[in-house]
Design an enzyme around this catalytic site. Structure first.
Site, mmCIF file in Angstrom:
data_model
loop_
_atom_site.group_PDB
_atom_site.id
_atom_site.type_symbol
_atom_site.label_atom_id
_atom_site.label_comp_id
_atom_site.label_asym_id
_atom_site.label_seq_id
_atom_site.Cartn_x
_atom_site.Cartn_y
_atom_site.Cartn_z
ATOM 1 N N TYR A 143 17.067 29.231 47.391
ATOM 2 C CA TYR A 143 15.786 28.382 46.563
ATOM 3 C C TYR A 143 14.474 28.562 47.443
ATOM 4 C CZ TYR A 143 19.553 26.383 43.571
ATOM 5 O OH TYR A 143 20.610 26.290 42.753
ATOM 6 N N LYS A 194 30.550 32.987 50.619
ATOM 7 C CA LYS A 194 31.389 34.095 50.076
ATOM 8 C C LYS A 194 31.243 35.276 50.899
ATOM 9 C CE LYS A 194 31.628 35.311 45.901
ATOM 10 N NZ LYS A 194 33.067 35.329 45.486
ATOM 11 N N ASP A 227 34.062 30.547 45.143
ATOM 12 C CA ASP A 227 34.622 30.641 43.770
ATOM 13 C C ASP A 227 36.134 29.892 43.986
ATOM 14 O OD1 ASP A 227 35.351 32.711 45.577
ATOM 15 O OD2 ASP A 227 35.760 34.028 44.117
ATOM 16 N N ASP A 251 24.810 23.464 45.146
ATOM 17 C CA ASP A 251 24.072 22.884 43.931
ATOM 18 C C ASP A 251 25.071 23.104 42.821
ATOM 19 O OD1 ASP A 251 22.419 21.996 42.216
ATOM 20 O OD2 ASP A 251 21.135 23.555 42.174
ATOM 21 N N ASP A 255 27.925 19.462 41.425
ATOM 22 C CA ASP A 255 27.982 19.080 40.121
ATOM 23 C C ASP A 255 29.278 19.241 39.466
ATOM 24 O OD1 ASP A 255 25.175 18.485 40.174
ATOM 25 O OD2 ASP A 255 24.811 19.855 38.216
#
Ligand code: NAD
Length: 370
Positions: A143, A194, A227, A251, A255
């Site tokens: 970001y 990852k 993942d 992020d 959620d």
């Protein structure tokens, strides 16, 4: 006597203003019944600031936030601002605050209240008693890192790109917060990246491993690919204690964890920075995870509990008022057994609005204080 707890209040837009007004009643209660005072100032942010000043965050409000001990934030945004230039959008006000205050550690607890165990879409046995903390790096990664942008490549082709980059000090400082949180909780830290496909992930894993060896005595560190973590969060979320991860994965995963608890209206967050050398307090902002909910704004429908629990995190992390934070959290739980806003309504409960839910929490506080 003026309080030395300097708090900047930024209600923002939509239901942000409603849940903040409700929060003021909790603050009044604490002043009256617990002699807990705050030196409060209020400012505009987001769309409200854009309407008044043509910018989502003025320099004055930013300076007031930087000078405060903590910022209590509502929510920003609304469809009327959707077509503004990127830098003028309400959410930019929030991102600028996080960046300028260097709030690099975002704490999002996902806690299932006993009264709400059936509000989750997951089976009762999967979420009952759930209490995990997602720690998201907030100032770096995709970001913010450069280069980023949209380039015109000619022939009608454009390229949009962002960069996921982390330096060793950036990883170390968020890792330290993770170790500290795990130490205050149940001693388990899961570092998520990852490393199988991303260089930033390889470095993240190396630095976390070294930091843990140097400073993580007594803490159990494990590593997980992002993942897999998403899958594990819905398969068996209670395996986690503290999850530490980067900005983008954080992020998404926070959620995902959010929905384990049933409603956006129940999720608080804290964003912490470095400790101020004068006060010893971290720079800090506390805000509900939800947005300005334009679909229900102005109708006394907003659930104020995420805002109250954000304030409770402020009591705990900025002002060392654990007893008052516990009291407020308990009052929220007790109120839930009597009243519910529409987003968490269940059979057998009485439906109410923002005002009614706030009154139920105040009643519960009165009861607990007897
Ligand atoms: P949202 O969180 O505002 O709402 C999503 C859904 O959840 C809506 O149906 C809403 O009614 C419901 N909801 C959210 N909070 C609730 C509460 N406290 N009580 C009851 N129901 C609640 O997300 P969105 O609709 O995607 O975004 C609306 C605006 O908010 C957009 O402009 C967006 O950019 C902005 N936004 C701001 C923040 C922030 O200020 N931190 C976060 C997310 C979205």
């Amino acid at each position: 006597m003026a309080s030395n707890r300097k708090v900047m209040v930024l209600p923002g837009d939509g239901i942000g203003t409603e849940v903040m007004q409700a929060n003021m009643k909790i603050i009044d209660w604490l002043a009256k019944h617990r002699s807990l005072d705050f030196d409060l100032s209020e400012g505009l942010v987001g769309g409200a600031s854009y309407d008044a000043h043509g910018t989502p965050l003025t320099d004055e409000v930013l300076a007031d936030c930087v000078a405060s001990d903590a910022v209590l934030f509502g929510a920003v945004g609304g469809p009327q601002y959707d077509n503004l230039a990127f830098d003028l959008k309400p959410e930019r006000g929030l991102l600028t605050l996080r960046k300028e205050m260097d709030l690099f550690a975002n704490l999002r607890p996902a806690l299932v209240f006993p009264a709400l165990v059936d509000a989750s879409t997951l089976k009762r046995e999967v979420v009952s008693g759930l209490d995990i903390m997602i720690l998201r790096e907030l100032c770096g990664g995709s970001y913010f890192a450069e280069p980023r942008g949209i380039d015109d490549l000619g022939d009608g082709i454009r390229k949009g790109y962002d960069t996921n980059a982390y330096t060793t000090p950036e990883i170390e400082r968020i890792g330290r917060v993770g170790i500290d949180l795990a130490r205050k909780r149940h001693g388990r830290l899961t570092s998520v990246e990852k490393a199988n496909v991303m260089h930033s992930g390889v470095l993240w894993r190396e630095v976390m491993t070294e930091l843990h060896a140097a400073e993580g005595n007594g803490i159990e560190l494990s590593h997980m690919y992002a993942d897999n973590c998403a899958m594990q969060l819905v398969r068996s979320p209670k395996q986690f204690d503290v999850i530490v991860t980067d900005n983008l994965f954080g992020d998404l995963l926070s959620d995902c964890a959010a929905m384990l608890t049933g409603s956006l209206g129940m999720l608080p967050s804290a964003s912490l920075g470095e400790q101020d050398p004068d006060t010893g307090l971290p720079k800090a902002m506390y805000e509900p995870v939800h947005g300005s909910a334009p679909d229900i704004a102005g109708q006394d429908l907003a659930n104020p509990l995420a805002q109250f629990m954000s304030f409770s995190m402020m009591l705990r992390y900025s002002f060392d008022q654990a007893a008052e934070a516990d009291l407020l959290d308990q009052a929220v739980n007790d109120a839930l057994s009597k009243k519910r806003t529409g987003d968490i309504m269940a059979a057998g409960c009485e439906q109410t609005g923002t005002d009614g839910m706030t009154a139920a929490v105040i009643d519960a506080l009165d009861h607990l204080a007897r």
